[in-house]
Design an enzyme around this catalytic site. Structure first.
Site, PDB file in Angstrom:
ATOM      1  N   GLY A  86       0.854  -1.194   0.000  1.00 26.54           N
ATOM      2  CA  GLY A  86       0.000   0.000   0.000  1.00 26.54           C
ATOM      3  C   GLY A  86       0.885   1.238   0.000  1.00 26.54           C
ATOM      4  O   GLY A  86       1.934   1.273   0.642  1.00 26.54           O
ATOM      5  N   ILE A 166      -4.415  -9.495  -3.929  1.00 24.58           N
ATOM      6  CA  ILE A 166      -4.862 -10.111  -2.674  1.00 24.58           C
ATOM      7  C   ILE A 166      -6.304 -10.589  -2.799  1.00 24.58           C
ATOM      8  O   ILE A 166      -6.636 -11.705  -2.388  1.00 24.58           O
ATOM      9  CB  ILE A 166      -4.666  -9.126  -1.495  1.00 24.58           C
ATOM     10  CG1 ILE A 166      -3.172  -8.860  -1.296  1.00 24.58           C
ATOM     11  CG2 ILE A 166      -5.301  -9.679  -0.220  1.00 24.58           C
ATOM     12  CD1 ILE A 166      -2.834  -7.721  -0.359  1.00 24.58           C
ATOM     13  N   HIS A 295      -3.674  -4.964  12.366  1.00 27.57           N
ATOM     14  CA  HIS A 295      -2.988  -4.832  11.063  1.00 27.57           C
ATOM     15  C   HIS A 295      -1.866  -5.879  10.906  1.00 27.57           C
ATOM     16  O   HIS A 295      -0.686  -5.518  10.791  1.00 27.57           O
ATOM     17  CB  HIS A 295      -2.424  -3.405  10.908  1.00 27.57           C
ATOM     18  CG  HIS A 295      -2.196  -3.018   9.472  1.00 27.57           C
ATOM     19  ND1 HIS A 295      -2.349  -1.738   9.022  1.00 27.57           N
ATOM     20  CD2 HIS A 295      -1.816  -3.743   8.396  1.00 27.57           C
ATOM     21  CE1 HIS A 295      -2.078  -1.684   7.731  1.00 27.57           C
ATOM     22  NE2 HIS A 295      -1.740  -2.905   7.322  1.00 27.57           N
ATOM     23  N   SER A 298       0.147  -9.175   6.739  1.00 35.46           N
ATOM     24  CA  SER A 298       1.372  -9.743   6.140  1.00 35.46           C
ATOM     25  C   SER A 298       2.328 -10.285   7.204  1.00 35.46           C
ATOM     26  O   SER A 298       3.485 -10.599   6.894  1.00 35.46           O
ATOM     27  CB  SER A 298       2.084  -8.674   5.306  1.00 35.46           C
ATOM     28  OG  SER A 298       2.519  -7.607   6.140  1.00 35.46           O
TER      29      SER A 298
END
Ligand code: NDP
Ligand code: DGY
Length: 330
Positions: A86, A166, A295, A298
């Site tokens: 991002g 994704i 968050h 990943s």
């Protein structure tokens, strides 16, 4: 000269971490490195002071690289490498205007993030955190026919907002659960996905109205900001489950809270929020039908290691004027 606004440390797994990559290059006199040696985010004033006169900047998604930071860096800054796919934290028009190149970390985090998205969906729809709490607090009195019932994927319609890397990886993982139909909304239709997944490109309203599960995996842009708001939640089925692993700002959180409290939707699972971290007194945290993660999309050791190495290599290639392993086309 490079600025890295986070802590120098050894990676938790084998392989060269970002620090090791860059420090070994630093020792071979490729570049001199200034590093913010803390896990806490660098304060903006320190970032502005540290970046002055640097050629390269390695940053995190929590570092806002805006006009002020770019002005403070001055004309020496040639490359920004972000440890993320991002890039909504980067002022892209300003960066482009200055001819600065940008490296990012697509693809290598797709599997980990898709896996987490599926985990969050199942946790939310099958009420796993709520159930586990009941076991500990004595709420599990006996087996009851409707107690802790949730919603299953088999025969369902799944709507994906942003069928990118994704989003598509999520759909491939969900298909074997017996999903009957995939809908997706975005900027462009994806004919290959239509064939492979039997997915249908639909307007956002139709996706909201027909999906049993809505999954947000789009990038955050001015167009997607606040896209999931009251109007959207009101169109969703009362039995539907909402999942967001993209960016918090795609969702209007006040409207989501209302939708969850008023029963417009059944439950929500969020890996991303506004702000991050979400304050402990956020009303969303008081709801049993809302699962919130910090968050961690990943966050596998292997993925973070690969991201670190890629971010380091992007930066080094950019500084040498070579093609970067993953350069964002501005
Ligand atoms: P991609 O660029 O492959 O996919 C982004 C998708 O978003 C594209 O399909 C794009 O559609 C879509 N999109 C963009 N604007 C809109 C819009 N206004 N409405 C609907 N869809 C839109 O990126 P990735 O799949 O690699 O990553 C997606 C995002 O996931 C990242 O930008 C990041 O914010 C987030 N992320 C979060 C993580 C976490 O830890 N929770 C980990 C990794 C990423 P189109 O193709 O039609 O342009
Ligand atoms: C990204 O890469 O954009 C994620 O949010 C963190 O991996």
């Amino acid at each position: 000269k490079i600025l890295i606004p986070w802590r120098r440390r050894k990676a938790a797994t084998q392989g060269k971490s970002l620090g090791e990559q860059l420090w070994s290059h630093g020792k071979s006199k490729c570049c001199s490195i200034q590093q913010w040696d803390s896990d806490e985010p660098i304060p903006p004033s320190e970032l502005r002071a540290g970046v002055a006169g640097k050629d390269g900047l390695l940053c995190l998604l929590s570092d806002r690289i805006d006009k002020e930071v770019l002005d403070a860096a001055g004309p020496t800054l040639k490359v920004i490498s972000t440890l993320s796919v991002g890039y909504d934290h980067l002022a892209i028009p300003e960066i482009k205007k200055r001819g600065i190149r940008v490296g990012y970390t697509p693809d290598i985090l797709t599997d980990a993030t898709a896996e987490l998205t599926v985990a969050l969906l199942l946790t939310t729809s099958r009420r796993l955190t709520e159930s586990a709490v009941e076991v500990k607090n004595g709420g599990w009195t006996t087996w009851k026919p409707l107690w802790m019932c949730g919603y299953g994927l088999s025969g369902s319609t799944v709507g994906i907002i942003g069928l990118g890397r994704i989003g598509e990886a999520v759909a491939h993982r969900l298909k074997p659960f017996g999903v009957q139909k995939f809908l997706y909304a975005g900027r462009h239709p994806k004919p290959e996905a239509d064939v492979e997944l039997g997915a249908e490109f639909v307007p956002l309203n139709k996706l909201a109205e027909e999906s049993d599960f809505v999954i947000v995996t789009c990038s955050l842009t001015p167009e997607s900001q606040g896209m999931c708001s009251r109007d959207f939640f009101c169109k969703m089925k009362k039995t539907s489950v909402f999942i967001n692993t993209s960016r918090g700002a795609v969702v209007n959180q006040d409207d989501l809270y209302e939708a969850l409290v008023n029963g417009h939707i059944a439950a929500a699972g969020l890996d991303v929020t506004t702000p991050e971290p979400l304050p402990a007194d956020s009303p969303l945290l008081s709801l049993k039908n809302c699962v919130i993660l910090p968050h961690i999309g990943s966050a596998t050791y292997a993925t973070r290691n690969k991201m670190s190495v890629l971010a380091a290599n992007n930066l080094l290639a950019g500084l040498k004027g070579e093609s970067m392993p993953s350069e964002l086309r501005l």
